[in-house]
Design a protein around this motif. Structure first.
Motif, PDB file in Angstrom:
ATOM      1  N   THR A 389      -1.239   9.767  19.897  1.00  0.00           N
ATOM      2  CA  THR A 389      -1.181   9.166  21.052  1.00  0.00           C
ATOM      3  C   THR A 389      -0.039   7.528  20.843  1.00  0.00           C
ATOM      4  N   PRO A 390      -0.184   6.995  21.844  1.00  0.00           N
ATOM      5  CA  PRO A 390       1.052   6.279  22.492  1.00  0.00           C
ATOM      6  C   PRO A 390       0.753   5.217  21.287  1.00  0.00           C
ATOM      7  N   GLN A 391      -0.298   4.564  20.938  1.00  0.00           N
ATOM      8  CA  GLN A 391      -0.171   3.473  19.874  1.00  0.00           C
ATOM      9  C   GLN A 391      -0.757   4.216  19.250  1.00  0.00           C
ATOM     10  N   PRO A 392      -0.533   3.714  17.758  1.00  0.00           N
ATOM     11  CA  PRO A 392      -1.438   3.662  16.785  1.00  0.00           C
ATOM     12  C   PRO A 392      -2.631   3.779  15.974  1.00  0.00           C
ATOM     13  N   GLN A 393      -3.596   5.100  16.002  1.00  0.00           N
ATOM     14  CA  GLN A 393      -4.584   5.739  15.906  1.00  0.00           C
ATOM     15  C   GLN A 393      -4.794   6.654  14.353  1.00  0.00           C
ATOM     16  N   PHE A 411     -11.415  -2.338   6.157  1.00  0.00           N
ATOM     17  CA  PHE A 411     -10.626  -2.260   4.843  1.00  0.00           C
ATOM     18  C   PHE A 411      -9.420  -0.953   5.096  1.00  0.00           C
ATOM     19  N   LEU A 412      -9.721  -0.013   5.946  1.00  0.00           N
ATOM     20  CA  LEU A 412      -8.741   0.674   5.827  1.00  0.00           C
ATOM     21  C   LEU A 412      -7.818   0.686   6.755  1.00  0.00           C
ATOM     22  N   GLU A 413      -7.925  -0.513   8.142  1.00  0.00           N
ATOM     23  CA  GLU A 413      -7.315  -0.662   8.392  1.00  0.00           C
ATOM     24  C   GLU A 413      -5.945  -1.685   8.307  1.00  0.00           C
ATOM     25  N   ASN A 414      -6.796  -2.314   7.504  1.00  0.00           N
ATOM     26  CA  ASN A 414      -6.335  -3.684   6.544  1.00  0.00           C
ATOM     27  C   ASN A 414      -4.483  -2.973   5.660  1.00  0.00           C
ATOM     28  N   LYS A 415      -5.831  -2.159   4.418  1.00  0.00           N
ATOM     29  CA  LYS A 415      -4.677  -1.032   4.051  1.00  0.00           C
ATOM     30  C   LYS A 415      -3.894  -0.180   4.537  1.00  0.00           C
ATOM     31  N   LEU A 416      -3.563  -0.068   6.188  1.00  0.00           N
ATOM     32  CA  LEU A 416      -2.974   0.711   6.828  1.00  0.00           C
ATOM     33  C   LEU A 416      -2.148  -0.542   7.010  1.00  0.00           C
ATOM     34  N   ARG A 417      -2.249  -1.350   7.437  1.00  0.00           N
ATOM     35  CA  ARG A 417      -1.264  -2.363   7.450  1.00  0.00           C
ATOM     36  C   ARG A 417      -0.598  -3.078   6.377  1.00  0.00           C
ATOM     37  N   GLU A 418      -0.966  -3.094   6.008  1.00  0.00           N
ATOM     38  CA  GLU A 418      -0.680  -3.496   4.679  1.00  0.00           C
ATOM     39  C   GLU A 418       0.460  -2.624   3.814  1.00  0.00           C
ATOM     40  N   HIS A 419       0.506  -1.626   4.102  1.00  0.00           N
ATOM     41  CA  HIS A 419       1.782  -0.833   3.441  1.00  0.00           C
ATOM     42  C   HIS A 419       2.177  -0.329   4.555  1.00  0.00           C
ATOM     43  N   PHE A 420       2.093   0.085   5.299  1.00  0.00           N
ATOM     44  CA  PHE A 420       3.219   0.744   6.722  1.00  0.00           C
ATOM     45  C   PHE A 420       3.117  -0.238   7.842  1.00  0.00           C
ATOM     46  N   ASP A 421       2.993  -1.254   8.033  1.00  0.00           N
ATOM     47  CA  ASP A 421       3.246  -2.781   8.513  1.00  0.00           C
ATOM     48  C   ASP A 421       3.301  -2.429  10.480  1.00  0.00           C
ATOM     49  N   PHE A 422       2.474  -2.372  10.526  1.00  0.00           N
ATOM     50  CA  PHE A 422       1.498  -2.697  11.951  1.00  0.00           C
ATOM     51  C   PHE A 422       1.661  -4.344  12.748  1.00  0.00           C
ATOM     52  N   LYS A 423       2.766  -4.780  12.005  1.00  0.00           N
ATOM     53  CA  LYS A 423       2.181  -6.659  13.099  1.00  0.00           C
ATOM     54  C   LYS A 423       2.150  -6.298  14.500  1.00  0.00           C
ATOM     55  N   GLY A 424       1.424  -7.325  14.744  1.00  0.00           N
ATOM     56  CA  GLY A 424       1.485  -7.640  16.311  1.00  0.00           C
ATOM     57  C   GLY A 424       0.916  -6.142  17.300  1.00  0.00           C
ATOM     58  N   VAL A 425      -0.074  -5.024  16.351  1.00  0.00           N
ATOM     59  CA  VAL A 425      -0.623  -3.907  17.444  1.00  0.00           C
ATOM     60  C   VAL A 425      -1.858  -3.518  17.043  1.00  0.00           C
ATOM     61  N   PRO A 426      -2.736  -3.618  18.027  1.00  0.00           N
ATOM     62  CA  PRO A 426      -3.706  -2.826  17.590  1.00  0.00           C
ATOM     63  C   PRO A 426      -3.859  -1.592  16.907  1.00  0.00           C
ATOM     64  N   VAL A 427      -4.220  -1.322  15.738  1.00  0.00           N
ATOM     65  CA  VAL A 427      -4.819  -0.146  15.271  1.00  0.00           C
ATOM     66  C   VAL A 427      -6.137   0.022  14.870  1.00  0.00           C
ATOM     67  N   SER A 428      -6.146   1.777  15.564  1.00  0.00           N
ATOM     68  CA  SER A 428      -7.406   2.668  15.412  1.00  0.00           C
ATOM     69  C   SER A 428      -8.144   3.475  14.624  1.00  0.00           C
ATOM     70  N   VAL A 429      -9.103   3.491  14.010  1.00  0.00           N
ATOM     71  CA  VAL A 429      -9.560   4.051  13.317  1.00  0.00           C
ATOM     72  C   VAL A 429     -10.759   5.093  13.418  1.00  0.00           C
ATOM     73  N   TYR A 430     -10.910   5.993  13.010  1.00  0.00           N
ATOM     74  CA  TYR A 430     -11.568   7.076  13.259  1.00  0.00           C
ATOM     75  C   TYR A 430     -12.422   7.587  12.693  1.00  0.00           C
ATOM     76  N   MET A 431     -13.269   8.200  11.942  1.00  0.00           N
ATOM     77  CA  MET A 431     -13.648   9.067  10.903  1.00  0.00           C
ATOM     78  C   MET A 431     -14.409  10.612  11.661  1.00  0.00           C
ATOM     79  N   ARG A 432     -13.758  11.536  11.180  1.00  0.00           N
ATOM     80  CA  ARG A 432     -13.663  12.935  12.269  1.00  0.00           C
ATOM     81  C   ARG A 432     -14.690  13.414  11.161  1.00  0.00           C
ATOM     82  N   LYS A 433     -15.042  14.381  11.327  1.00  0.00           N
ATOM     83  CA  LYS A 433     -15.918  15.494  10.397  1.00  0.00           C
ATOM     84  C   LYS A 433     -15.210  16.392   9.718  1.00  0.00           C
ATOM     85  N   LYS A 434     -14.925  17.061   8.741  1.00  0.00           N
ATOM     86  CA  LYS A 434     -14.297  17.827   8.207  1.00  0.00           C
ATOM     87  C   LYS A 434     -14.862  19.317   8.542  1.00  0.00           C
TER      88      LYS A 434
END
Length: 434
Positions: A389-393, A411-434
Motif C-alpha cells: 500500500t502507499p502508506q505503512p500497513q 504495542f506492535l505499532e510502537n515496536k515497529l516505530r522503535e525499530h524501523f523509524d516511521f516518525k510522522g507517519v500513521p501506521v496501520s496494524v491488521y491481524m489476519r487468519k493464518k
C-alpha cells in the motif's frame, strides 16, 4: 482528488442523519471530522468505487435576526460555492415551506448539479405527498428515509454519475507537500520564505482546485511539489469567513498530498481548528510535520520549548510520533530544517521493509510479549509482512485474530516505530487468519 458534495436545506429536515447514513454505509469511509461551529461536519465516503467528500451544513434561514443563524447562512452559501454537487434536502412531513422556497431560489442561481431529496418518505402515502415538491422548480426529486436508508442507493447511483471528472495531477511522481493550517498562522509567509526573492520556482502548475497551486520546488538537493493553500482568492460572497474556507481548502489539499505541513501560530497554541486538520490528515493516513510558526514572538526561557511541545503531544495522543519544528517564517529560522524533515517523513511513508527483516525483528518480541489470553484462548502470531500500500500497513498472521485487542495492536505499532523509524507517519496494524 475527490469531489465535494454539500448537503443543504432549512433546519430540522434530517440533513445530519442523512450525512451519518452516507459516511457509515461503506467500509472505505475515513471518518467524520466535526467542524468548528455548530451543525457542520466533514466526512468522506465512496459509492461504486468513486470517492467524494461530504459537507453537512447548518440549517439555512434567510433574513433571521439571530447572529448565529446569519453566520450559518453565510457558511451554507460558501459550502454551495465550494461544492461540485449539491444535495437539497426537504421534509415530506411539513411539505413545502417558505424557507424551502428561499433555499430553492438560492440554488436556482447556481450553475452546478442540484439533487432535490425528499426525506422521511417511508411509505407509499408519503411518496404520493412528495409530488408537491415539483413546485420548487428544481425538476425531478429523489425520495429517501434517512433513518433506515431507504432510497439512498438509487440516489447515490445517480449522484456519482453526475459528479464531474477531476483533472489529472501533473508531475504526480514527485512528492506532494501540502501547507495547511488555520488563517493567519503564517502559511503564506512560510511559502514566501521558501521560494524567496531568488524565486526557486521552476514551474507553476494549475491545481485541480480553484484556490490551490502546485509549485515545483528544486533547491538544495530537494525536489517536490509544494501545495500552497495560503494564497486564497477572496470572493465577494465569502466576505470575512476565512475559518470555514480554511478547512475546505485543507480538505482538498490533504486528500491528494503525501505529507502535510501543519503550520501553527505559536501565540495561539494547538487549538481546536488545528486539531481538526491534524486528525483529518491522520485519518487520511498522510505524513505529518507540525511547524510552530512565529516562535520569535514568544517570550521564552529554558523550559518553554519542551513545555510547548509536551502540550501539543498530549493533544495528539495516541499518535505522538510526529516531528515538531519551531520556526519563524519572517527570520527564516529553521524553515529549511522543516523541509528536510518533511522529506524524511515522506521517505518514512514510502519505506518498504523486507519480510525476512520484519520477522527477524518482530517475532522474538512477540514471543517475549505475546498477546494476552482471552477466554482461555492463546493467540499465536506466526508471521508478519508489510502490505503493498502507499502508506505503512502491516499484516500479522495468527490463529485467532479476533482475540487481539487494540492495546496489543498499539504495542506492535510502537515496536515497529522503535525499530524501523516511521516518525510522522500513521501506521496501520491488521491481524489476519493464518
Amino acid at each position: 482528488m475527490s469531489n465535494i458534495v454539500a448537503i443543504v436545506g432549512r433546519p430540522n429536515v434530517g440533513k445530519s442523519t442523512f450525512f451519518n447514513r452516507l459516511i457509515q454505509r461503506r467500509e472505505a469511509i475515513v471518518d467524520a471530522v466535526s467542524g468548528v461551529t455548530r451543525d457542520r461536519h466533514y466526512g468522506k465516503s465512496d459509492w461504486n468505487g468513486k470517492e467524494f467528500s461530504l459537507i453537512d451544513t447548518g440549517g439555512y434561514v434567510k433574513g433571521s435576526d439571530d447572529v448565529f443563524e446569519a453566520e450559518i447562512d453565510k457558511q451554507v452559501e460558501l459550502a454551495i460555492d465550494e461544492a461540485d454537487l449539491i444535495i437539497f434536502m426537504v421534509d415530506v412531513e411539513s411539505g413545502v415551506t417558505g424557507m424551502d422556497e428561499d433555499v430553492a431560489a438560492l440554488l436556482r442561481k447556481v450553475n452546478k448539479p442540484v439533487f432535490l431529496v425528499v426525506n422521511k418518505v417511508d411509505n407509499a402515502k408519503r411518496a404520493e405527498d412528495a409530488v408537491e415538491f415539483y413546485s420548487l422548480g428544481l425538476g425531478e426529486y429523489y425520495t429517501v428515509a434517512s433513518i433506515n436508508g431507504s432510497g439512498t442507493g438509487e440516489l447515490l447511483d445517480a449522484l456519482v454519475k453526475a459528479l464531474p471528472e477531476k483533472e489529472t495531477i501533473v508531475d504526480e511522481e514527485l512528492p506532494r507537500f501540502a501547507v495547511v493550517g488555520r488563517p493567519n498562522a503564517g502559511k503564506s509567509s512560510f511559502i514566501n520564505a521558501l521560494i524567496g526573492e531568488d524565486r526557486y520556482i521552476v514551474t507553476d502548475i494549475a491545481g485541480t482546485t480553484r484556490d490551490s497551486i502546485d509549485t515545483k520546488y528544486n533547491q538544495f538537493g530537494f525536489e517536490f511539489n509544494i501545495v500552497d493553500t495560503a494564497g486564497i482568492r477572496r470572493k465577494a460572497k465569502v466576505k470575512d469567513d476565512l475559518e470555514f474556507y480554511s478547512v475546505m481548502r485543507s480538505v482538498r489539499a490533504i486528500e491528494h498530498c503525501d505529507v502535510c505541513l501543519l503550520v501553527l501560530d505559536a501565540t495561539r497554541g494547538f487549538d481546536g481548528q488545528d486539531q481538526n486538520i491534524f486528525w483529518l490528515a491522520e485519518r487520511n493516513r498522510k505524513g505529518i510535520v507540525i511547524l510552530v510558526n512565529k516562535w520569535d514572538l514568544v517570550e521564552k526561557d529554558h523550559k518553554t520549548t519542551l513545555e510547548f511541545e509536551k502540550a501539543i503531544r498530549k493533544e495528539m495522543e495516541p499518535f505522538t510520533d510526529v516531528p515538531i519544528i519551531f520556526i519563524s517564517s519572517i527570520s527564516k529560522q529553521r524553515i529549511y530544517k522543516a523541509i528536510e524533515t518533511a522529506v524524511e517523513v515522506y521517505n518514512n511513508r514510502t519505506k518498504k521493509i523486507k519480510t525476512s527483516k520484519l520477522n527477524e525483528v518482530m517475532l522474538p518480541i512477540i514471543e517475549s510479549y505475546p498477546p494476552p489470553a482471552n477466554k482461555a484462548k492463546y493467540v499465536k502470531i506466526k508471521y508478519v509482512m508489510q502490505l503493498p500500500t502507499p502508506q505503512p500497513q502491516f499484516a500479522f498472521f495468527c490463529n485467532l485474530p479476533q482475540y487481539v485487542k487494540e492495546p496489543y495492536k498499539r504495542f506492535l505499532e510502537n515496536k515497529l516505530r522503535e525499530h524501523f523509524d516511521f516518525k510522522g507517519v500513521p501506521v496501520s496494524v491488521y491481524m489476519r487468519k493464518k
